[in-house]
Each structure stands twice: as structure tokens, then as C-alpha cells.
Design an enzyme around this catalytic site. Structure first.
Site, PDB file in Angstrom:
ATOM      1  CB  THR A 185      -0.874   0.039   1.268  1.00 42.25           C
ATOM      2  OG1 THR A 185      -0.009   0.082   2.406  1.00 42.25           O
ATOM      3  CG2 THR A 185      -1.768  -1.177   1.359  1.00 42.25           C
ATOM      4  NE  ARG A 213      -5.563  -9.366  -0.997  1.00 40.35           N
ATOM      5  CZ  ARG A 213      -4.727  -8.401  -0.655  1.00 40.35           C
ATOM      6  NH1 ARG A 213      -4.805  -7.223  -1.242  1.00 40.35           N
ATOM      7  NH2 ARG A 213      -3.812  -8.608   0.273  1.00 40.35           N
ATOM      8  CB  VAL A 214     -10.931  -6.744   0.766  1.00 36.06           C
ATOM      9  CG1 VAL A 214     -10.663  -5.523   1.637  1.00 36.06           C
ATOM     10  CG2 VAL A 214     -12.040  -6.458  -0.234  1.00 36.06           C
ATOM     11  N   GLY A 215      -7.577  -6.529   1.086  1.00 31.16           N
ATOM     12  CA  GLY A 215      -6.477  -6.673   2.030  1.00 31.16           C
ATOM     13  C   GLY A 215      -6.734  -5.919   3.318  1.00 31.16           C
ATOM     14  CG  ASP A 216      -3.307  -4.299   5.341  1.00 32.31           C
ATOM     15  OD1 ASP A 216      -2.899  -4.810   4.288  1.00 32.31           O
ATOM     16  OD2 ASP A 216      -2.773  -3.286   5.839  1.00 32.31           O
ATOM     17  CB  THR A 235       2.702  -1.196   4.004  1.00 28.66           C
ATOM     18  OG1 THR A 235       2.949  -1.720   2.696  1.00 28.66           O
ATOM     19  CG2 THR A 235       4.032  -0.954   4.677  1.00 28.66           C
ATOM     20  N   GLY A 236       2.051  -4.352   3.740  1.00 28.59           N
ATOM     21  CA  GLY A 236       2.593  -5.696   3.588  1.00 28.59           C
ATOM     22  C   GLY A 236       1.526  -6.691   3.190  1.00 28.59           C
ATOM     23  CB  ILE A 237       1.348 -10.374   3.583  1.00 33.64           C
ATOM     24  CG1 ILE A 237       2.720 -10.498   2.915  1.00 33.64           C
ATOM     25  CG2 ILE A 237       0.398 -11.471   3.100  1.00 33.64           C
ATOM     26  CD1 ILE A 237       2.677 -10.452   1.402  1.00 33.64           C
ATOM     27  N   GLY A 238      -1.588  -8.317   3.502  1.00 37.92           N
ATOM     28  CA  GLY A 238      -2.815  -7.998   4.230  1.00 37.92           C
ATOM     29  C   GLY A 238      -3.421  -9.173   4.949  1.00 37.92           C
TER      30      GLY A 238
END
EC number: 3.4.19.5
Length: 303
Positions: A185, A213-216, A235-238
Site C-alpha cells: 500500500t 480480494r480485500v487486504g488490510d 503495509t505488507g501482506i494484508g
């Protein structure tokens, strides 16, 4: 290094795992945020200004730099804003919007806090927000590279379903998915001179990923949080970040009096080194960033 209490401060990031060659984009974003603070002192306006700058840059996974889905055509974006004046808004899986973070800001003026998918896109049309810029050759090149990496990640004999093999993979080593797939992000946290805090973040999605797909990034407490003691963005792997409610967890440590730098390092340490993750935060007296991988950042303080 601590800052003067209640002096305005800005920290921005360009995504965990993103090349530091793009740090100039973060510097420009932070400068614009600081300039906005000088104009009206509003922390949220400054945070949105920083993130909008990175959405328009084209090199970050947000706005005009968002990743193409596996179909080579679909772009789904997430964004969110929050401050200590009670403003909260987010969008998820929104398409054809130039600046999702500005759409998230607009959602904060509605009776809701989160709009998704087609409803979010229709809302953008209703309030006259600009359409997304055309897909660039840079985005298409990244998509072609991803497909080539996926195709070469494991040879499959004719007649065998690659997905089933992946599902039942039983070797000691994992299947090799492409290195550096987009899952990051951009974000900004701001402390106003009046003591108010704000956070804004934007994501261009993840690839490879399922449609929808929705992340964090648009999940309060996971990708972002702001409260009376500070603001945090992750930020990173949601899919990993949400399991720790990372932004709210780190904010809680800061509120409990843990030094900001220690809180950020403690948050990143929740993850194994192979999971790229980064954090930025501002508190009443400090501001900083920390990541377990390359992460372009910029920190600026009002003088």
C-alpha cells in the site's frame, strides 16, 4: 529522535517491499503534506494530500500504479482515512476511480463508513469524481512478467490440474510463487500542531489474487488507526496483517507509553522474516517508520 510536542509531523511510506529508488516520490508526498499543514493545520487534509500524490505517481501500487488482475484488465483498489476529529471512511474493490483515497474521504460524509465494489464506483460517479487514468504500459509489463513467473513456477504435465497440485502440495519446500508480487500500500500519518492525528492509506490490490480480494488497507485497526495518542499505518501482506489487528495493536503499545520506535519494531517482529511488513506512526512526541524489507519512506517535521 523525539520531536517537539505538538509540532506538526508527517511520515509517508511507499509500501513494504517497494524499491527505495522510489523514495523521491515519498519525499514529494511528505513535502506536499507539510505544505498543507501550513495552509490550514488540518492533519487529515495533509494525509490525504500525501497519499493522493503517491496515487498519481504511477510507480507505487496505488491509484494510477495499481496492479492489473490476472485477467489483464481489472483493477480493484482499496483506501481509507481516519482522524481524531471523528472522520472515518473507506472503500474496497473500487474500480475506475482516479484517487480512491479522496473517495474514502467522501464516504466519511455519508451515513456509512465503508462502501465496496460497484456501489463504491457508482458513488464516485454520483459525486463527480474523475475516472481512472488509462492502463499504462508499465502496468501491462508488470502483468506480463507476473504471468510468465506463474507459468514457470512449476511445470505441469498435460492433463494435470495445477490448482489441485498446489492444494495438495506435500513436499518439504513450498511451491515457488513469483517473488515480489504486489500486496503493498501507500500511506501517510500526520500529527497536526493542534495535537490532532490523522492517517490515510491506499492500495492498488494484489496479484495473483481472486477477484474481489480485500487486504488490510480499508480495514480499521488492521491497516490503519488514529486515536488521541497517535496514528499508525501498516503495509505488507494484508492476509497476515489483519490477523494481528496490527495498526490498533501498535497504537495500543504507543498509548501505553512504549517508545514509538520500540512499538514499531515489536509490531514487525510479530511476523516471520519471509512476510514483508512495514509500519509508520506518529505520537505526541515522536514519528518514525520500520520495516523488515525495503520500504521507501519520508519523515518531515514542522519547524
Amino acid at each position: 529522535m523525539s520531536n517537539t510536542p505538538h509540532a506538526g509531523a508527517v511520515v509517508v511510506h511507499g509500501g513494504a517491499g517497494t524499491s527505495r529508488d522510489h523514495e523521491d516520490g515519498c519525499v514529494l508526498a511528505a513535502r506536499r503534506a507539510l505544505a498543507q499543514l501550513e495552509i490550514n493545520g488540518d492533519a487529515l487534509d495533509a494525509a490525504i494530500g500525501a497519499v493522493t500524490t503517491m496515487e498519481d505517481d504511477g510507480r507505487f501500487n496505488a491509484g494510477s500504479g495499481s496492479v492489473l488482475g490476472l485477467d489483464g484488465a481489472t483493477v480493484e483498489m482499496d483506501a481509507a482515512i481516519m482522524d481524531t476529529r471523528g472522520r472515518l471512511g473507506a472503500v474496497a474493490c473500487v474500480q475506475s476511480v482516479k484517487n480512491p483515497v479522496r473517495l474514502a474521504h467522501a464516504v466519511a460524509d455519508t451515513p456509512h463508513w465503508l462502501l465496496v465494489g460497484e456501489g463504491a464506483s457508482r458513488f464516485a460517479r454520483t459525486i463527480g469524481m474523475p475516472d481512472a487514468a488509462p492502463v499504462t504500459e508499465r502496468q501491462r509489463t508488470a502483468h506480463r512478467k507476473l504471468l510468465a513467473q506463474l507459468a514457470g513456477s512449476m511445470p505441469v504435465m498435460p492433463g494435470l490440474d495445477r490448482d489441485l497440485i498446489e492444494h495438495y502440495w506435500n513436499y518439504n519446500t513450498p511451491m515457488r510463487l513469483p517473488e515480489g508480487v504486489a500486496c503493498d500500500t501507500v500511506g501517510a500519518v500526520v500529527r497536526g500542531a493542534d495535537g490532532h492525528f490523522a492517517v490515510a492509506c491506499s492500495s492498488g490490490g494484489s496479484a495473483p489474487a481472486l477477484l474481489g480480494r480485500v487486504g488490510d488497507a480499508p480495514i480499521i485497526g488492521s491497516g490503519f488507526f488514529a486515536g488521541p495518542e497517535g496514528a499508525v499505518a501498516a503495509t505488507g501482506i494484508g492476509e497476515q496483517i489483519v490477523r494481528h489487528l496490527l495498526a490498533r495493536t501498535v497504537y495500543g503499545w504507543i498509548a501505553d507509553g512504549i517508545p514509538l520506535a520500540d512499538a514499531l519494531q515489536r509490531g514487525v517482529a510479530l511476523f516471520t522474516p519471509d512476510i514483508k511488513v512495514g509500519l509508520i506512526a506518529v505520537s505526541r512526541t515522536d514519528a518514525g517508520a520500520f520495516s523488515n524489507s525495503d520500504m521507501p519512506t519520508s519523515k518531515m517535521v514542522q519547524r
